[in-house]
Design a protein around this motif. Sequence first.
Motif, mmCIF file in Angstrom:
data_model
loop_
_atom_site.group_PDB
_atom_site.id
_atom_site.type_symbol
_atom_site.label_atom_id
_atom_site.label_comp_id
_atom_site.label_asym_id
_atom_site.label_seq_id
_atom_site.Cartn_x
_atom_site.Cartn_y
_atom_site.Cartn_z
ATOM 1 N N VAL A 139 0.718 -1.193 0.055
ATOM 2 C CA VAL A 139 0.112 0.029 -0.042
ATOM 3 C C VAL A 139 0.995 1.301 -0.252
ATOM 4 O O VAL A 139 1.950 1.474 0.848
ATOM 5 C CB VAL A 139 -0.968 0.002 1.338
ATOM 6 N N GLU A 197 3.628 -1.138 3.946
ATOM 7 C CA GLU A 197 3.269 0.305 3.260
ATOM 8 C C GLU A 197 4.415 0.894 3.118
ATOM 9 O O GLU A 197 5.561 0.701 3.695
ATOM 10 C CB GLU A 197 2.129 0.876 4.210
ATOM 11 N N VAL A 232 -3.634 4.664 5.581
ATOM 12 C CA VAL A 232 -2.926 3.833 4.803
ATOM 13 C C VAL A 232 -2.560 2.698 5.720
ATOM 14 O O VAL A 232 -2.608 1.419 5.327
ATOM 15 C CB VAL A 232 -1.527 4.275 4.377
ATOM 16 N N SER A 233 -2.392 2.913 6.970
ATOM 17 C CA SER A 233 -2.045 1.659 7.868
ATOM 18 C C SER A 233 -3.651 0.913 8.313
ATOM 19 O O SER A 233 -3.165 -0.292 8.310
ATOM 20 C CB SER A 233 -1.724 2.491 9.368
ATOM 21 N N ALA A 262 -3.748 -1.540 5.198
ATOM 22 C CA ALA A 262 -2.681 -2.372 5.259
ATOM 23 C C ALA A 262 -3.206 -3.453 6.317
ATOM 24 O O ALA A 262 -3.235 -4.601 6.008
ATOM 25 C CB ALA A 262 -1.475 -1.941 5.520
ATOM 26 N N HIS A 312 1.839 5.391 -0.061
ATOM 27 C CA HIS A 312 1.274 6.446 0.583
ATOM 28 C C HIS A 312 1.389 7.566 -0.404
ATOM 29 O O HIS A 312 0.618 8.625 -0.201
ATOM 30 C CB HIS A 312 2.561 7.024 1.572
ATOM 31 N N SER A 315 -1.879 9.258 1.340
ATOM 32 C CA SER A 315 -1.960 9.280 3.154
ATOM 33 C C SER A 315 -2.520 10.416 3.667
ATOM 34 O O SER A 315 -2.999 10.577 4.720
ATOM 35 C CB SER A 315 -0.707 8.808 3.619
#
Lengths: 157, 656, 188, 329, 315
Positions: free
Chosen positions: B12, B43, B25-26, B29, B14, B20
Amino acid sequence: MPDQQFEPKIVGFLCRWCSYTGADLAGTSRIQYPSNIAPIKVMCSGRVDPTFVITAFADGADGVLIAGCHPGDCHYSVGNYKAMRRFPMLAKLLDQFGIERARLRLEWISASEGHLYADLVKSFSEEVRALGPLRWKQRIAPLCESVDIARSQAATV
Amino acid sequence: MIAQDEKIGVYVCHCGTNISGTVDVSAVAEYARTLPGVAIVREYKYMCSEPGQDLIRKDIEELNLTRVVVSSCSPLMHEVTFRKACNDAGLNGFLFQMSNIREQCSWVHDDRERATAKAKQLLAAAVLRVGQQVAMEERIVPVRPETLVIGAGIAGIEAAVRLADAGRKVYLVERLPSIGGHMAQFDKTFPTLDCAACILTPKMVSVGQHPNIELLTYSEVEAITGYVGNFRVRVRRRATSIDPTKCVGCGLCWEKCAVKKVPSEFDAGMSMRTAIYVPFAQAVPNKPVIDREHCLHFTRGKCGICQKTCPADAIDFDIQDEILDLEVGAIIVATGFTLFDAGELARYGYGRLDNVLTALQFERLSHASGPTGGEILTKSGERPGAVAILHCIGSRDENHLKYCSRVCCMYSLKFAHLVREKTHAEVYNFYIDMRAFGKGYEEFYRRVMSEGVHFIRGKAAEVSTVAETPEEEGKLIVVGEDTLLGVTRRIPVDMVILASGMRPAEGTEKLARILSLGCTRDGFYLEKHVKLAPVDSPSDGIFLAGACTGPKDIPDAVAQGAAAAAGALSLIDKGRVIIEPITSEINPEVCAGCQLCIMTCPYTAIHFDSERNVSVITEELCKGCGTCVAGCPSGAARQKSYEDSQIYAEIEGVLA
Amino acid sequence: MAVASLDLREVFLQKLYSIPNGRKVNECIQCGTCSASCPTSHAMDYSPREIIAALRAGMLDRVLRSNTVWLCSSCYSCSVRCPAGIPFTDVMYELKRLGVKHRIGDKGAPNTVMAREFVHLVDRRGRNHEPALIRQYFLHTNPLRALRQFPLALRLWWRGRMPLRGHTIKGAAGLRRMMAAIEENGSK
Amino acid sequence: MSKPKVAFYWCASCGGCEETVVDLAEDILKVVDAVDIALWPVALDFKKKDVEAWAPGEVTVAFINGSVRLSEQLEWVRLLREKCPIVVAFGACAHLGGIPGLANATTRERILENKYFNAPTLDNPDGLQPLTACTVYGCDLELPEFWKDVKPLDEVIEVDYYLPGCPPPAKTVMSAVTAILEGTLPPKGAVLSPAKALCEACPLNNTKPETLSISEFKRVATSTPDPGQCFLAQGYICMGPATRAGCGERCIRANMPCRGCFGPAPGARDIGGKMLGALGSLGAADTEETSMVLADTLVDLVGTLYRFNLPASLLKRQYTSGTGVPPVM
Amino acid sequence: MSTTVNSNAGASASASTSTRGSDGRVFSYYPGCSQMAMNRAYDVSTRSVAARLGLELVELEDWNCCGATAYVAIREEQAFVLSARNLALAEQAGRPLVTACSGCFVVLNKANKYMAEDPELRSDITRALAAGSMRYRGTVAVRHFLDVVVNDVGEETVRAQVTRPLTGLKVAAYHGCQFSRPFGERADPEFPDTMDRLVNWLGGETVPFALKAKCCGGLMMTTQPDVGRALTGKILKAAKEAGADCVITCCPLCQFNLEGFQRRVGAAVGCDCALPVLYFTQLMGHAFGLDARALALGDSLTPVAELLHREAVHS
């Protein structure tokens, strides 16, 4: 009254040459639109098998968009005409099954019409929101549902 | 369904903060870890960077990944990049899938929560889809050696000549009767004050005579099909009513023509032309056309003087439009610009007040071959005592052209110089900011200042005819704030030149649709990358040059013409191109020979094998639209890269 | 002491940004189109362009103490011409309201009186009544000037254009309730 | 060694499938030679308790025809499933829902309303409705319940093999029985019929023109097709291209376009979707308006495209909360 | 282009069309406060010509002040409430709202637009309206009477009513600011020609008039007389110099400034500014053969009756 909490799920089948590129353009131009649509890239609107649409509804979509090049501008010459002919047939079939015609749209979006795509997603999302959830999955899921028919009137002969 | 032993790597991106900034994003993921078959999730700030790609390569090698998904930008942007990274590490590139969480997610949604939810949907679709993908070989197709150049202004001419000089065949299509574009209308060029005609005419002649250039003037592109290396182009040659093999361009016909009052497009309406005409003396080809909209023979069914006059018997009213089907390997689009219509701004009086001119009208007025033979005169034939040049007409304006048209400051300086030189009139430049960014431009600015030209820092608000003082009587009064003084000034002048901005040429949008090109909101064509691929279009094999991507001056247009030619040449010279295997095929085990697909195919790529009683697709002819697949009632046809099962997986994913 | 404290500036910017396209003041390119288009800028302490420059420089004081806002006649010339799309007429309204609310700037006195009397009339009766408004205006500004207007008033009265009694709308009570509601909302 | 035992059972069906068994003609003797019929309600009286008394595996195969709509049918098929190692869905109704499955295009409420209140031949002055329970002379009776919708057999029990058709041709039945007896059955879950679409075997396939451009769809109810030419080419909707072969082309030979009783060809996920994909490709319309006009010539799309398989299709059953008006029954 | 086969599109479309009047000829009429007092001639003549043109103007029941310039200058949301109450009344009546006052036209339009664009404002206003048991859904179109006459009724109908063509009459068509700015969508914001076209249909001619949409000074005539007089003076002077016999206006405030202060204005700009000033409705009514009373010509401070009964106008 439309349910303001309800966020419709819309699946968009976008042709790679015009509509997907147009949708990308909306992105590079940072034009905001509702997040209700999930795009699926196909090579041509003529590739959109009506079964895809039925599957999308059956899998839980509240609305389906098919978007292709404008008539006359098809990258494959005439693929979009096939989409154009299939569309009213499919809408008619779904209608017979109680899926409102407004839940399915066919639109022509060229690669330069990012703003049009954004506008379309806006208006389509609102329209589907106003129709409410389709709940097709839940409707067809129950197995052997038991319902009393006039049990309360149980009679003695 | 994803097989038990699959090991899918998910990456993934950013994209700096492009993704992001809006998408968590986290969280995406984290979600990816819950998807079937996913073995590793990472990521990274910039997946497309070398270290980003290395992550993928390393994981494929060390973790024996069987499939890869990257969640980042549009596949139209970087699919090739990541596919190659997979191939490098020994994983077939078609076991890779991308999910577009930038163009169609983070950039178009501002609600973080909902954008994140959508990014998850799109990622799930890609993971489920990749599980259905199969290893394939890339497809290599030959590239045709011909190039189509659309638009014969200076950029198109440059591109055509470069390619032709390299020994390649070029079709040069121009909508107007002559090549040359706007540059042919110009008087001098800034900052060197070269005569535009002197430097352009030799190039035009070489186009007309070049054995490798097939010149198609008075023609328009109507349709394009095919793909990189193998385009098929339909061109309409409008009927000129002149047999070019007979016409010697003697000029008798237009001398005799009964219609004499058609505003000359070339002179920007400053003079009149006839119905049969050559737009200007150095036109290439130097043969007239009949403008059927104005010709009496066509409008009223009478006249025919030109036909009677023509000594070569070259005039043929029955000539019809001709449709040409060309096959080319590359296309260069150089359709240029048109001037902003100053009439949209009623306050400046264009079209309402005499002696309010557009920039192009002034070019013609100042041009030695223009309506006044190069003398700068007011409508009443007098030398002006004062001239105002209003910058930014239409440009830098939310309500009209949002962008800076780039060339106006400089041509306004050129005009100021020409007016000073030819008439000694006072010249007032009303400007917002002076933009003199090119080579020799700032020096030119200084030079014009030293020539006694007045510079008023403020945009002119209006051109008035209501005199408030005796000096203003009978003059055009330019009203504008001198922002350096904080005073509104009223300058009475005899002539106003509107430095109109540049907008995309008429028909740009239509051609964009024909070519499936993107346009920015301003209507100019969108480059593949505005910095690193400025002459590439997002469609492989189609290049862009000149003002069709945005306002440009001559050196930039010429540079782009040459650059586009280089792009086309590198494609043609290689002779082959790798394309995605997206063709369709028919499973003979399933096909019942109903032959409906044969009727559906737009390319006659399918034939019936009566021996085996099945339909068969010839891969070389198949362009991969997949229409036959949607139209195959038994499900025997399938499209590579877009298999039914893959689409179903994607539907399931986005609705998960 | 600067009347335009930092807080006030915040309040003002917030109000300004809340009007449609209000944020565009940040995109002003200082071209001067507004000033040169303004029919009354010659009488202003600061031209519209300078007002925007002052706003952006945080010199709200200068803005509010100027006579500029009170010379705006709402002709919308600047707004329709502005290449940056700044709704300057609306900005002027916002400044007027702020000036009145915080009682800053005396240069707008006559206009303030006019506006206050207008509001007073409308809030009471639901409609304006011109003769009453004019009467009140001159009473509160310059009663002597009123005398000079007398001939005109007489000519108007003679033609039936100075009706003595105004009209009170039937829904005046309801309207007052609405006003109370919006005021309550504003004070929240 | 004793002969293997087989059972025949019927659910919601017309009896045509039973007829097929009889149609085996002299072959039936071979069957009877080879097997014992342990259950055949259409011909012999059995009670549920008889079946309940079977030892597991005692009866090898259950051939079940008809779709499932009543609670009684569910009870029986579950019982048979429990007792028999092999269950064969016999005929279109058990396979896909069949003609009774078209009832899924409307709702239970409307069906009951029509049947008990609106039918012109009805005499129901007391407005009686079917009950699932009542007391007769002091005894509590329980009667089968009429469910919301029609289901194919495999939606309620696991099915081992399918014999398609309405009804399955005798030849197919015989070869299936033979395969069972000889233990030469294909993998579980198979449809015992060729894996291709009907055009493969259609005698009219070679009359198909090179291109097709349908400007209006016709119906056999209102006109008669030319028996010598591909029906689709004439504008009749023939389901042959999307329908599994193996029927013996009985309809085609009777000048009737294929109606799809063998169900979708193996590659087609949804027969209606697939058929629309093809029909749309072949239409003559080239504007949005003419496309709609063309679509308007299609009558009762559900009944045409899903005549035998609605309950097994993606659409499955009527979505009742929409605005679409169910077809009048 | 949409190809949606939409069986129930009526629901969404109806909202925007419900107030357009069944045949486009019936309007809710909003006179405005000024027409009740100093400018009642505008109201009288508007009603008279509307009747002739077959436009039914139904006065908006119990309308209130629009929340005009002077109001919004100190209280914004309250001004929107005032506008919204009128809009709500018009919505109830189910017709588009027409006004002949350019000031009211802008104020009502602005309230409409801002409420549509700003959900927060909309909800504030909705709550306030509810306190008076009213509701506004945002479906009313606000029109200027001049726009309706020229762009809806149109040339043919107008010409058909002319019995006294204005032959030979030279008119300066002064549109003022707010007819075309910022909401006059069918007129150029700076050079509107709506009244010019109308005068032409009435048989008269208009003079080229560069200041036709410049500001008259508005309320400043009273609050800042020096500035106001200069602006009005320029306009009258330019009209005179262009050879106009009279000026027509489509706004009560412009009218009042142009006709009420001609002597003092003349003194301010140093020239004779005496010129008959009429409402376009009065001029139109005259061409339609309506009598002076129907047009309240007697209300004028300038010699309009004499102007209209000159020979040139009668031929």
